[in-house]
Every structure is written in C-alpha cells, then in structure tokens.
Scaffold this motif. Structure first.
Motif, short mmCIF file in Angstrom:
data_model
loop_
_atom_site.label_atom_id
_atom_site.label_comp_id
_atom_site.label_asym_id
_atom_site.label_seq_id
_atom_site.Cartn_x
_atom_site.Cartn_y
_atom_site.Cartn_z
N LEU A 104 0.82 -1.21 0.00
CA LEU A 104 0.00 0.00 0.00
C LEU A 104 0.85 1.26 0.00
CD1 LEU A 104 -2.79 -0.93 2.58
CD2 LEU A 104 -2.97 -0.92 0.08
N PHE A 105 1.95 1.22 0.74
CA PHE A 105 2.84 2.38 0.87
C PHE A 105 4.29 1.94 0.64
CE2 PHE A 105 -0.87 3.82 3.08
CZ PHE A 105 -0.84 5.21 3.07
N ARG A 106 5.15 2.91 0.36
CA ARG A 106 6.58 2.62 0.20
C ARG A 106 7.38 3.78 0.79
NH1 ARG A 106 10.96 2.94 -3.57
NH2 ARG A 106 12.02 0.93 -3.83
N LEU A 107 8.46 3.45 1.48
CA LEU A 107 9.39 4.47 1.97
C LEU A 107 10.33 4.80 0.82
CD1 LEU A 107 10.23 6.08 4.52
CD2 LEU A 107 11.92 4.28 4.94
N GLU A 108 10.24 6.04 0.32
CA GLU A 108 10.97 6.39 -0.89
C GLU A 108 11.97 7.51 -0.64
OE1 GLU A 108 7.92 6.93 -4.01
OE2 GLU A 108 8.42 4.85 -4.51
N ASP A 109 12.99 7.52 -1.48
CA ASP A 109 13.99 8.56 -1.45
C ASP A 109 13.41 9.84 -2.07
OD1 ASP A 109 16.36 9.99 -1.37
OD2 ASP A 109 17.09 9.14 -3.24
N ASP A 110 13.74 10.98 -1.46
CA ASP A 110 13.46 12.26 -2.08
C ASP A 110 14.51 13.25 -1.61
OD1 ASP A 110 12.68 13.46 0.43
OD2 ASP A 110 10.73 12.51 0.24
N ASP A 111 14.41 14.49 -2.06
CA ASP A 111 15.45 15.47 -1.76
C ASP A 111 15.62 15.71 -0.27
OD1 ASP A 111 15.94 15.74 -4.43
OD2 ASP A 111 14.75 17.57 -4.68
N SER A 112 14.56 15.48 0.52
CA SER A 112 14.65 15.75 1.95
C SER A 112 15.57 14.78 2.67
CB SER A 112 13.25 15.71 2.58
OG SER A 112 12.73 14.40 2.56
N TRP A 113 15.91 13.66 2.02
CA TRP A 113 16.83 12.71 2.64
C TRP A 113 18.29 13.12 2.45
CZ3 TRP A 113 15.53 8.01 5.10
CH2 TRP A 113 14.18 7.69 5.07
N VAL A 114 18.57 13.93 1.46
CA VAL A 114 19.95 14.14 1.01
C VAL A 114 20.84 14.68 2.12
CG1 VAL A 114 21.40 15.44 -0.59
CG2 VAL A 114 19.26 14.46 -1.39
#
Length: 229
Positions: free
Chosen positions: A14-24
């Motif tokens: 249903l959901f996925r933990l995804e990379d985005d700019d806020s992780w950088v």
C-alpha cells in the motif's frame, strides 16, 4: 467462494518508503561525502526489506533483529545497527533516518490505493491491513481519510505474531468474521504474506517497486481475482 475480505500488507504494497530530496542532507558518509543514489537506494532497501537479513549481527543484535516486529525497543535497536553497518557513520545520523522510517507520514502511497479502497467499499468487501511492523501506521490512513475504508488493522507488535505465522492472519479473519476461503491477501512477499495460504486464503503478489513504476498493481491484483473492472 465469493471474496468477502481483502487483506493488504503495508510496506511495499500500500505504501513505500521512498527517497526524495529531503533525505539528502542526512545521507553523508564518514568522509563528508554525500551518498550517491545507489548507496541511498541500498540503505532504504535495508530499512524496508520484508524478510531478508542484509547485515550480520552479534548475539544481542540478532535477537533484536529476529524479534524486531514484536517490540518497538528491539525494532529501534535492530535498525539502528542496520544503519550503522550500512555506512551511516554516526548514531545521530542513524537516529534521524530511523525516525523517518517510523513516521508513517513520510511514506508514499501507491497511486491506485484510493481507487482500490473505494472500489472495495462500494462492493461491500471488508478490508484489513496486516503488517509486520513495530510502530503505528494508522496516521498514514487517517490523514488521507482512508481509515474509513479499513475494518481492521493487524499489526504484529500489537498482536504478538509475525507473518507468516498463521496466528496473525487468523486473528484478522476473526475480527472480520470471515472464513479463510473467503479472503484474499495481497502483499509483496511470497514468504511472509503468502503465509495466509496455509489457512486457505487466496494470495496475490505485487512488486515493491517505486510507487510511480507501479500505477495499477493493486487494481491488477484485484482484477486477477474478479474484484475489479
């Protein structure tokens, strides 16, 4: 037998933990170099793999890993060690990443979740979320008003059983008042989620790819069992 309930896994389904700019900003190695995209992807994979053990532990760490989805403290211990052994150089950085992991509001829903949940509700089919997890994922649903579609949450740390243990599925079906033969389990792990078949449930496998690469995976799973048009 007609399907009366659909059980969904959470992570990778249903959901996925995804990379985005806020992780950088938080993904920096011991030498001060920012992690590249492959390193970030691998760290996120290690944080969300449903079954695989991807690092080696000592005795205490192994116990925490084996029981991580039954106890929030053991969950934190296990994943802090996973992060440190995956190249995150300090406890402070690991703690920031861990807090992202356990915040359900940082998880991204797959594109067809709303459509699928509303479709099942329109057909009078009950829905449960069955997850091996040690934190409360309900806010991911309530903030989107999707909790109105969920008849039961079966979270391993609350129930005291971890998929594929039949007890977590049996407990869920008891809450719903549905026989196993009238239930469909949808998840991304044939080993964990597929454990529902031991009770007689049907099972549909989805691929835990990035959300934008799977626009209709849930809908397709329902269609394969006659529940979608």
């Amino acid at each position: 037998m007609t399907i009366e309930a659909v059980l969904f896994d959470y992570s990778g389904t249903l959901f996925r933990l995804e990379d985005d700019d806020s992780w950088v900003d938080h993904m920096v190695g011991a030498d001060g170099r920012a992690f590249d995209v492959h390193e970030k992807t691998e760290i996120l994979r290690r944080m969300t793999a449903p079954v695989e053990q991807l690092v080696q532990f000592g005795t205490d760490g192994q116990y925490a890993w084996d029981n991580r989805d039954l106890d929030p403290k053991l969950h934190r211990q296990a994943y802090m060690e996973v992060l440190r052994r995956s190249g995150v150089p300090t406890d402070d950085q690991a703690a920031i990443l861990y807090e992202r992991l356990i915040d359900p509001l940082t998880w991204t829903p797959y594109p067809d979740v709303d459509e699928v949940l509303s479709l099942l509700a329109a057909q009078g089919i009950q829905v449960a979320v069955v997850s091996n997890i040690a934190f409360d994922i309900r806010p991911a649903f309530t903030t989107r008003n999707w909790d109105r579609y969920i008849d039961a949450f079966a979270l391993s740390f609350e129930i005291g059983a971890v998929k594929p243990d039949p007890r977590i599925f049996a407990s869920t079906l008891d809450k719903l008042g549905v026989e196993p033969e009238a239930a469909l389990m949808i998840g991304d792990s044939a080993e964990a989620d597929g454990g529902a078949t031991a009770l007689g449930c049907r099972f549909a496998l989805v691929n835990a790819v990035p959300t934008q690469e799977r626009p209709s995976g849930l809908r397709d799973a329902l269609r394969s069992h006659g529940l979608s048009h």
